[in-house]
Design an enzyme around this catalytic site. Structure first.
Site, PDB file in Angstrom:
ATOM      1  CG  ASP A 393       5.970   3.729   1.330  1.00  0.00           C
ATOM      2  OD1 ASP A 393       6.086   2.509   1.505  1.00  0.00           O
ATOM      3  OD2 ASP A 393       4.887   4.286   1.037  1.00  0.00           O
ATOM      4  CD  GLU A 422       7.766  -0.183  -0.940  1.00  0.00           C
ATOM      5  OE1 GLU A 422       6.932  -1.107  -0.966  1.00  0.00           O
ATOM      6  OE2 GLU A 422       7.472   1.011  -1.149  1.00  0.00           O
TER       7      GLU A 422
END
Length: 664
Positions: A393, A422
């Protein structure tokens, strides 16, 4: 005449004499001149190439010299000329891990001699002197090359002496067996070596995979009951039937209670609100722990086994962020940046705010190196549990040196581990994350909608530097991103984006609900109404209007066609309509050639004349190609270069055709 004493350290003439006579340029695959490894996958043919040339008409020889990390033994592959001074070799890649290669080139006296002998023999010129020169060349090779070279040359010298005629001697010199011997034993004059370049070899799953994301807590089928790993196990047959390779979970750790978010990102949680799974950590544990309502370690291990039995792998979310209740705040307060009033600044990723999350400070005095080591150990702990895929993330908000170190640490011990970045940020940062080790990345595909920008983006990803350091994973939606296009395009729009993603890249992904064409949005925002990040969202996965069958078919087409198992090889072709994107993907040997036409208008039928790429097969404009519709199995023969299509988006907004020569 007076003599001049030259200082070899700084005399320009001496320096020039010592410079390589042979030039090695444009080595590939190379990322930033070897500062970072190029990417490839195991058990495939990797093209290693360079432009190699020298002055005059000398004949050159060249090889690739390569080794695996940790090995001293080197392997050699001959480089073959392709024309225009380019040379290449095909290396069958070894199992996962780092390899290094360099290019060596030299003047090949024997090859030059044989070329000249062949030319003069073909011109019927006298060859007595040339044959004497050949004998002397062979003798010098034997004398200067040492005992092993001398022993290898002796049989050839004896056979040449035994020849009874000029023709017999010429035939022996020009024989293929002689050429191979001389290539191995001949002197390598003016030998030059390139620097050594790294290549990271990963599993094929790093290049070709279909990702499916779901929140396990929503899989109970009951909006009042928290889902479990066992609920997910019951769902696996449906997911596998759609053709997915990877099942991806958002964080599965305990969720904090301080500043817990309510529905639709409300700052106030009501009783029973589960909170955001990205607010990691509570009294039940942190990044190493499992949310107790999902199950325990044994339940998790049982899930891993079931996922593998259904032909998939499990990916976990590695989110380096903490709720205010994370155990690290009590155990390691020096890992955080405290404000003068004793509070912590909550996390932000403008324009988004995360009041339920605080961030670690990577460069806090007490965090070096203990925080870095703890985060590495979190990943290694999950690898030991059997997880080998991690979606990371927002890695662009953490230090690049940290990622380069952590990924090297993990993959040095477990080279099969894959990391998905990401990062929706600036292109330079996205590329750099690939360079420092991320296997693949989310992309700007989510916001590329019209013909020109799609074609340009797909083509850009096929060019340096992206080609060698960045594998794009085309996610069509995420829990955070409900794309504008999907909000107003209806079922055809979902099929359009699915076709573009599955055909455009070897890697694609979707977040659950996409197959149901979910598009309800917060007004004026690219976010989902009633976001699953903040509440349970059970679904009826067989609801009318779903596109489950189409997704399954697209994934099957990908599995059956090697040309579609990578983002590389994209080529846009002419279709004279700005609302139809028409392109091809092919293997190098043309054994697999797929054409794709996507109507980018979800509301109106579109028509276009388009070109069959007959020239790619070396065929004239009036030739024919066999065509096969991969969505319905129909077959036909196309005659001529210019064809016509009509696409009605309410039926199917795309066409996928496999083509081959009629005589194939």
């Amino acid at each position: 005449m007076s003599s001049i004493v030259r200082n070899s350290d700084d005399d320009p003439l001496v320096i020039a004499i010592q410079q390589p006579r042979i030039a090695i340029e444009s080595v590939s695959p190379v990322v930033e001149e070897g500062a970072y490894p190029a990417k490839t996958e195991s058990d495939r043919d990797l093209r290693l190439a360079a432009r190699i040339f020298a002055d005059g008409h000398e004949v050159l020889g060249a090889e690739v010299v390569w080794r695996r990390v940790g090995e001293t033994a080197e392997r050699r592959l001959p480089l073959l000329p392709e024309g225009n001074d380019f040379w290449s070799a095909q290396l069958r890649t070894p199992p996962c891990g780092r390899l290094y290669f360099r290019i060596e080139a030299w003047i090949d006296r024997f090859a030059g001699y044989r070329r000249e002998l062949r030319a003069k023999h073909g011109a019927r010129l006298p060859l007595d002197l040339e044959l004497r020169e050949g004998d002397e060349l062979l003798q010098r090779c034997a004398e200067r090359g040492g005992p092993e070279i001398a022993a290898a040359c002796a049989p050839l010298a004896e056979r040449l002496q035994a020849c009874q005629s000029v023709e017999e001697r010429v035939a022996l010199w020009l024989a293929a067996q002689t050429g191979e011997l001389l290539r191995l034993v001949g002197p390598r004059e003016h030998l030059v070596r390139s620097r050594e370049y790294p290549v990271e070899v990963e599993r094929p799953l790093a290049r070709f995979a279909s990702w499916y994301e779901l929140f396990p807590r929503s899989e109970s089928g009951d909006p009042t009951r928290h889902g479990t790993f066992d609920d997910v196990i019951r769902r696996l047959p449906q997911i596998a039937a759609m053709g997915f390779d990877v099942l991806y979970f958002p964080p599965i750790h305990p969720i904090g209670r301080t500043h817990r978010k309510g529905r639709n990102n409300s700052l106030r949680a009501e009783a029973g609100d589960p909170g955001s799974p990205y607010a990691i950590g509570s009294e039940e544990g942190g990044h190493e722990a499992i949310h107790p309502e999902l199950g325990d370690r044994e339940d998790f291990r049982r899930l891993l086994v079931a996922v593998r039995e259904h032909g998939m792998e499990l990916a976990l979310d590695f989110a380096i962020q903490c709720s205010p209740d994370h155990p690290w705040l009590r155990e390691h307060p020096g890992w955080f940046a405290w404000r003068p009033d004793g509070s912590l600044r909550y996390a932000e990723n403008p324009p988004k705010k995360y009041e339920d999350i605080v961030n670690v400070d990577f460069y806090a005095e007490q965090a070096l190196p203990s925080l870095w080591e703890a985060l590495r150990d979190v990943v290694l702990g999950w690898v030991e549990q059997g997880v080998t895929l991690f979606r990371v993330d927002n890695p662009h908000t953490k230090p690049l040196p940290f990622w380069e170190w952590l990924i090297a640490e993990v993959r040095g011990r477990h080279p099969q581990v894959i990391f998905l970045s990401e990062a929706f940020t600036r292109p330079a940062m996205m590329a750099r994350l690939g360079k420092v080790g991320f296997s693949q990345s989310y992309t700007y595909f989510t916001w590329r909608n019209d013909k020109q920008e799609l074609a340009e983006y797909f083509a850009e990803l096929n060019q340096p530097p992206w080609r060698d350091c960045y594998r794009p994973n085309f996610f069509v939606n995420t829990p955070d991103i409900n794309p504008w296009f999907l909000q107003r395009s209806g079922r055809p729009g979902f099929l359009i984006r699915a076709a573009l993603a599955t055909m455009g890249s070897g890697l694609w992904g979707m977040y659950s609900g996409f197959e149901l064409c979910e598009a309800a949005a917060l007004p004026g925002k690219e976010e989902y109404l009633d976001s699953e990040k903040y509440q349970l969202r059970p679904r009826d996965y067989q609801a009318p209007g779903n596109i489950v069958a189409e997704i399954a078919r697209l994934n099957r087409i990908r599995r059956e066609n090697p040309a579609l198992q990578t983002h590389l090889g994209f080529q846009a072709y002419n279709a004279w309509n700005d609302r139809i994107l028409y392109f091809g993907k092919r293997t190098a040997d043309l054994a697999n050639f797929v054409l794709v036409a996507v109507c980018l208008d979800p509301h109106e039928a579109q028509e276009a004349h388009f070109e069959l790429p007959l020239w790619e097969f070396g065929l004239p404009d009036d030739a024919s190609l066999q065509g096969e519709d991969l969505m319905n199995g129909h077959r036909w023969v196309w005659h001529g270069k210019v064809q016509w299509m009509r696409i009605e988006p309410w039926h199917l907004p795309f066409g996928i055709w496999r083509v081959r020569r009629v005589d194939a």
